[in-house]
Write an enzyme that holds these catalytic residues in place. Structure first.
Site, PDB file in Angstrom:
ATOM      1  CG  HIS A   8      14.691 -15.734  13.952  1.00 36.36           C
ATOM      2  ND1 HIS A   8      15.215 -16.163  12.756  1.00 36.36           N
ATOM      3  CD2 HIS A   8      13.386 -16.092  13.941  1.00 36.36           C
ATOM      4  CE1 HIS A   8      14.245 -16.753  12.051  1.00 36.36           C
ATOM      5  NE2 HIS A   8      13.135 -16.724  12.752  1.00 36.36           N
ATOM      6  CG  HIS A  26      12.831 -13.175  16.807  1.00 38.08           C
ATOM      7  ND1 HIS A  26      12.278 -12.202  16.012  1.00 38.08           N
ATOM      8  CD2 HIS A  26      11.983 -14.232  16.752  1.00 38.08           C
ATOM      9  CE1 HIS A  26      11.141 -12.650  15.505  1.00 38.08           C
ATOM     10  NE2 HIS A  26      10.928 -13.881  15.943  1.00 38.08           N
ATOM     11  CG  LEU A  83      12.117 -12.598  11.350  1.00 35.01           C
ATOM     12  CD1 LEU A  83      13.191 -13.180  12.243  1.00 35.01           C
ATOM     13  CD2 LEU A  83      10.753 -12.734  12.014  1.00 35.01           C
ATOM     14  CG  PHE A  89       7.895 -22.677  11.240  1.00 39.78           C
ATOM     15  CD1 PHE A  89       7.707 -22.249   9.944  1.00 39.78           C
ATOM     16  CD2 PHE A  89       8.177 -21.721  12.217  1.00 39.78           C
ATOM     17  CE1 PHE A  89       7.800 -20.898   9.616  1.00 39.78           C
ATOM     18  CE2 PHE A  89       8.270 -20.371  11.901  1.00 39.78           C
ATOM     19  CZ  PHE A  89       8.088 -19.959  10.597  1.00 39.78           C
ATOM     20  CD  GLN A  96      13.609 -17.885  19.363  1.00 41.94           C
ATOM     21  OE1 GLN A  96      12.698 -17.265  18.834  1.00 41.94           O
ATOM     22  NE2 GLN A  96      13.514 -19.166  19.660  1.00 41.94           N
ATOM     23  NE  ARG A 152       8.672 -17.134  20.246  1.00 43.33           N
ATOM     24  CZ  ARG A 152       8.578 -16.997  18.914  1.00 43.33           C
ATOM     25  NH1 ARG A 152       7.888 -17.861  18.189  1.00 43.33           N
ATOM     26  NH2 ARG A 152       9.188 -15.999  18.307  1.00 43.33           N
ATOM     27  NE  ARG A 211      12.289 -19.274  15.194  1.00 38.84           N
ATOM     28  CZ  ARG A 211      11.256 -18.455  15.278  1.00 38.84           C
ATOM     29  NH1 ARG A 211      11.075 -17.718  16.367  1.00 38.84           N
ATOM     30  NH2 ARG A 211      10.400 -18.369  14.295  1.00 38.84           N
ATOM     31  CD  GLU A 239      11.871 -21.676  12.440  1.00 34.45           C
ATOM     32  OE1 GLU A 239      11.984 -20.731  13.234  1.00 34.45           O
ATOM     33  OE2 GLU A 239      11.632 -22.824  12.800  1.00 34.45           O
TER      34      GLU A 239
END
Lengths: 273, 599
Positions: free
Chosen positions: B237, B376, B251, B122, B235, B411, B310, B254
């Site tokens: 995304h 997100h 979404l 990730f 954030q 994050r 991200r 990732e």
């Protein structure tokens, strides 16, 4: 890497289709009664039924009661009956229907209405409390837990359940016979029981529940639950039938039950995806 | 006012039943505290259920080189060093035990060949670290916790909305709210409250967040006198769906990139190689062969820039599409079809396959996906003590997305689910310990309850004719346009003015229908919280005159080392908000060394 698709990039022209008009016939009411009400709705390209319901709520019926969360088929909140078919509203595309058609949206039938499209599904949560919990055997000597993918594929299929309760809704045993709810847990709970019973680490004994309180014997395998499942879980073939077989063999043969629990493997048939 | 309400008495009330709330309730209950779990939706439907990719934990099952120090370092660097170091340390150290605990409770993660928990790559994680179940990890996690909590006999109040925290002097005394089903009121008298209410993303138009994410936690905490930090850190995304319009914001995990997918612009170029920031240059591959080799050989290759944190990827996508190199609908392409076999894609990413097939008519094993940034997650939130999750109000605790500090300015994917478990458990533990030390239930002030009832019922007697949904749509438009991925001071000030106008409109909100299950009424009440957190976010975004992580200022495009040393703190003062800059906690020398080693 093995064979892969070619030429992935094909920029499409961003043509937006003109909006279409549909009549939405939505059930409005509560425990004391209700009726269908018609609304003329403009529908844009790519919309799903839940989008139209939200537009209706925002523009014409601010107090329209509906449950939803993820809008992506992952949470199982927005179950309803669309033109009589039980479905998730968020996964029902409007281009399934012809423009000008009347779309009927009503609450799922098997559970008591609270308001509009929202029903009291507490039956399912109460039934879940009766299931004896997961009880794992001791870990390996080094403290680790080893399970092999091929031994958990089937149980992972059961864990895909999003608790939309559409299977409960279509099951004839309770859809048409309210009094059977006393003695029948329904397909969702059978999937849960199967997930526990076939878990390679589990050691708990649920034979009594399976044989008596859950009412597994009521199921006459018409497969309505499997057909309606938005997660495509083979409820009848992979959960209910193996459980039925298990009740027959193990309820009367405790050694078969002990043998299976000790081996931690499930070698019964069924479709594994 | 003679409006009736029920009264319940508990030691600990947990508000919110996602991963953090469930884990907190399990822990508080096992510590002997009489615990209730109160949630806005049905049990098992909270936002955690939508988490896809996995839980970050340095189990070392795939890469034995991995350990908590590497995870800690990745988390701090991903957060642009604005993180609370102690939270990041605790998180990295405890995450493996929390994952293994889920397995003890029945969770079934995908397996390695050796039969252990499989881990996937990730963004921002040096090693494959995310325990997962295909791309439906959140479902596995919430169901496991839900069933465990049910078997522990924890009382659950579903579809109940807490509106106000009550205090006795300086400490928590209870919580008050309404049943969504009936619209009637209930008082929870208690010694401690754990906020596990999640995020604030429903204030933006393009968002991956559900209706529940209305900032209830930070807003109620402020009302109760608690402090917030880092509220500017939101954030976006990088990969949300963008077409058709009705699914915009949904979404796309990732995990698509973790499993080999790559980002391309309209001419098919893998543009992320053009956006490698200096901060990550030494650890990021600068050519395609090395990036592709990294998936299987991490010792001799650097990470693909597709898996930069991200914030970096979201900015790059925005820049490509703004420069005219984007996809037809204003995003870019995410391509796994040309890079991995169809059966692999279907096995690893079944719900992405399903989602695109059913909602967008796109077969992701054959075509590229069109994606773009979506709101997100909020890194900011309620200020907590790193070890105990205690807020600045006695008896009030917070865990999960509602709490701030762990993730700093950005994050990393996978660090949210582990955050919920690690700090959910700690919140339950410390709230129970606190409650066990309080001799008797504190008193609640009946006037505060009356005030709360009057506030809640006001929209029914409204005459201004304002539609709550219209106010919400305008709020989302305002935040999207002015407090989005890329920010500038004039737009932020525009937003601040617009928020004042929206507040005035909310005073005139008029609700139709009755009190039983009336979403229009619920929206009217949620708007108070959304406006409050939007204001906090905007104020903090104006204050922080630099770009860092989730906060990008076009008028201050560089990170400023001085700003990197402070949090922006928001506290209530005489009915208004007061902002201040306060220094980050100082990291001990032995942890600082981890950042000086050659990578």
């Amino acid at each position: 890497m093995a064979t892969v698709a070619e030429a992935p990039i094909q920029p499409a022209a961003p043509a937006v289709k003109p909006p279409q008009t549909f009549t939405f016939r939505v059930w409005r009411g509560d425990q004391s009664g209700g009726a269908y009400q018609d609304y003329q709705m403009q529908v844009d390209e790519g919309m799903v039924v839940l989008d139209v319901i939200h537009r209706l709520q925002a523009t014409q019926a601010n107090d329209l009661a509906v449950r939803w969360n993820c809008k992506a088929g992952k949470c199982g909140s927005c179950s309803a009956e669309i033109n009589g078919k039980p479905r998730l509203m968020c996964m029902t595309r409007m281009d399934l229907f012809e423009a000008g058609q009347t779309i009927t949206v009503s609450p799922i039938k098997t559970f008591p209405v609270i308001r509009d499209l929202v029903t009291d599904v507490s039956f399912n949560f109460e039934r879940a409390k009766e299931v004896p919990a997961f009880k794992p055997k001791p870990p390996d000597a080094d403290g680790k837990r080893r399970m092999y993918q091929e031994d958990i594929d089937r149980v992972q299929e059961f864990h895909k359940c999003i608790e939309c309760f559409l299977c409960q809704n279509v099951c004839h045993v309770i859809r048409d016979h309210e009094d059977n709810k006393q003695s029948f847990a329904g397909p969702r709970l059978f999937v849960r029981l199967a997930a526990l019973e076939m878990h390679p680490l589990d050691t708990n004994d649920r034979r009594e529940l399976l044989k008596h309180k859950a009412g597994l014997g009521f199921c006459n395998i018409t497969k309505c639950c499997s057909e309606v499942c938005p997660e495509h879980i083979h409820i009848t073939d992979n959960a209910i039938i193996p459980l039925k077989e298990r009740v027959v063999t193990e309820y009367y043969d405790p050694f078969a039950w002990i043998g299976r629990k000790l081996s931690g493997k499930d070698r019964r048939g069924g479709i594994v995806e | 006012m003679a409006e009736p309400y029920e009264t319940h008495e508990y030691d600990v009330i947990v508000v919110g039943a996602g991963g953090a709330g469930l884990r907190a309730a399990v822990e508080a209950s096992s510590e002997g505290a009489k615990t209730a779990l109160v949630c806005k939706s049905l049990l098992g439907k909270a936002h955690t259920v939508m988490a896809e990719g996995g839980i970050a934990a340095a189990l070392g099952n795939v890469w034995p080189e991995d350990n908590w120090k590497v995870h800690f370092r990745d988390t701090m660097r991903g957060g642009k060093m604005l993180n609370n170091w102690r939270m990041a340390q605790i998180h990295a150290q405890e995450a493996p035990d929390r994952v293994l605990e889920l397995e003890e409770w029945g969770a079934l993660f995908d397996r390695t060949k050796e039969g252990l928990i499989l881990q996937r790559d990730f963004g921002g994680h040096r090693y494959a670290r995310l325990a997962h179940v295909g791309d439906r990890t959140g479902l596995e996690m919430i169901r496991t916790l839900q069933q465990h909590a049910v078997h522990k006999g924890i009382d659950v109040f579903m579809e109940f909305n807490i509106q106000r925290l009550l205090k006795d002097g300086d400490k928590i005394a209870g919580a008050f709210g309404y049943w969504r089903e009936s619209g009637t009121f209930a008082l929870f008298k208690c010694k401690a409250v754990i906020l596990a209410t999640g995020g604030i993303g429903k204030a933006w138009k393009v968002t991956s967040n559900s209706w529940e994410y209305t900032g209830d936690g930070p807003a109620m905490a402020l009302n109760a006198g608690a402090e917030l930090i880092d509220m500017e850190m939101v954030q976006f995304h990088p990969t949300g769906m963008i077409w058709p319009p009705s699914v915009r914001g949904l979404l796309v995990t990732e995990g698509v990139r973790g499993d080999g997918g790559t980002l391309r612009n309209a001419s098919g170029e893998r543009f992320m190689f053009n956006y490698i920031p200096d901060f990550f240059r030494s650890e990021t591959a600068d050519n395609e062969p090395e990036a592709d080799a990294w998936y299987t050989d991490k010792a001799n290759n650097r990470r693909t820039p597709d898996l930069l944190p991200r914030d970096e990827v979201a900015r790059a996508i925005n820049s490509e599409s703004k420069s005219g190199r984007g996809s037809p609908h204003g995003g870019v392409f995410l391509d796994i079809a040309s890079r991995r076999p169809a059966d692999y894609i279907q096995k690893r990413l079944p719900s992405m396959y399903h989602q695109f097939k059913e909602l967008a008519n796109v077969d992701i094993t054959k075509e590229a996906m069109e994606i773009g940034p979506t709101c997100h997650y909020v890194m900011g939130g309620v200020r907590v003590d790193a070890d105990t999750t205690a807020t600045t109000v006695k008896g009030l605790f917070a865990a999960g997305e509602v709490a701030a500090g762990l993730h700093g300015a950005n994050r990393l994917g996978g660090n949210s689910l582990s955050d919920l478990l690690v700090f959910g458990r700690r919140a339950g533990l410390h709230a129970a310990h606190y409650a066990n030390g309080v001799a008797s239930l504190p008193d609640v002030n009946p006037e505060e309850i009356d005030f709360s009832i009057q506030t809640m019922l006001k929209p029914f007697s409204g005459t201004g004719g304002e539609n709550p949904y219209a106010i919400h749509a305008d709020l989302q438009e305002c935040m999207q346009q002015n407090v989005g991925l890329i920010r500038v001071e004039p737009e932020l000030k525009t937003a601040l003015d617009a928020l004042q106008v929206l507040k005035q409109r909310l005073e005139k909100v008029t609700v139709v229908g009755g009190r039983a299950y009336n979403p229009g009424w619920h929206m009217a009440l949620d708007l108070h919280n959304m406006l409050r957190v939007s204001e906090c976010c905007t104020l903090a975004a104006i204050e922080r005159k630099e770009s860092r992580g989730g906060h990008t200022r076009d008028d201050y495009p560089m990170a400023d080392p001085q700003w990197g040393k402070v949090n922006i703190v928001i506290r209530p003062k005489n009915g208004d908000l007061e902002l201040s800059q306060e220094p980050l906690p100082e990291m001990p020398a032995e942890l600082k060394e981890l950042f000086e080693e050659a990578h």
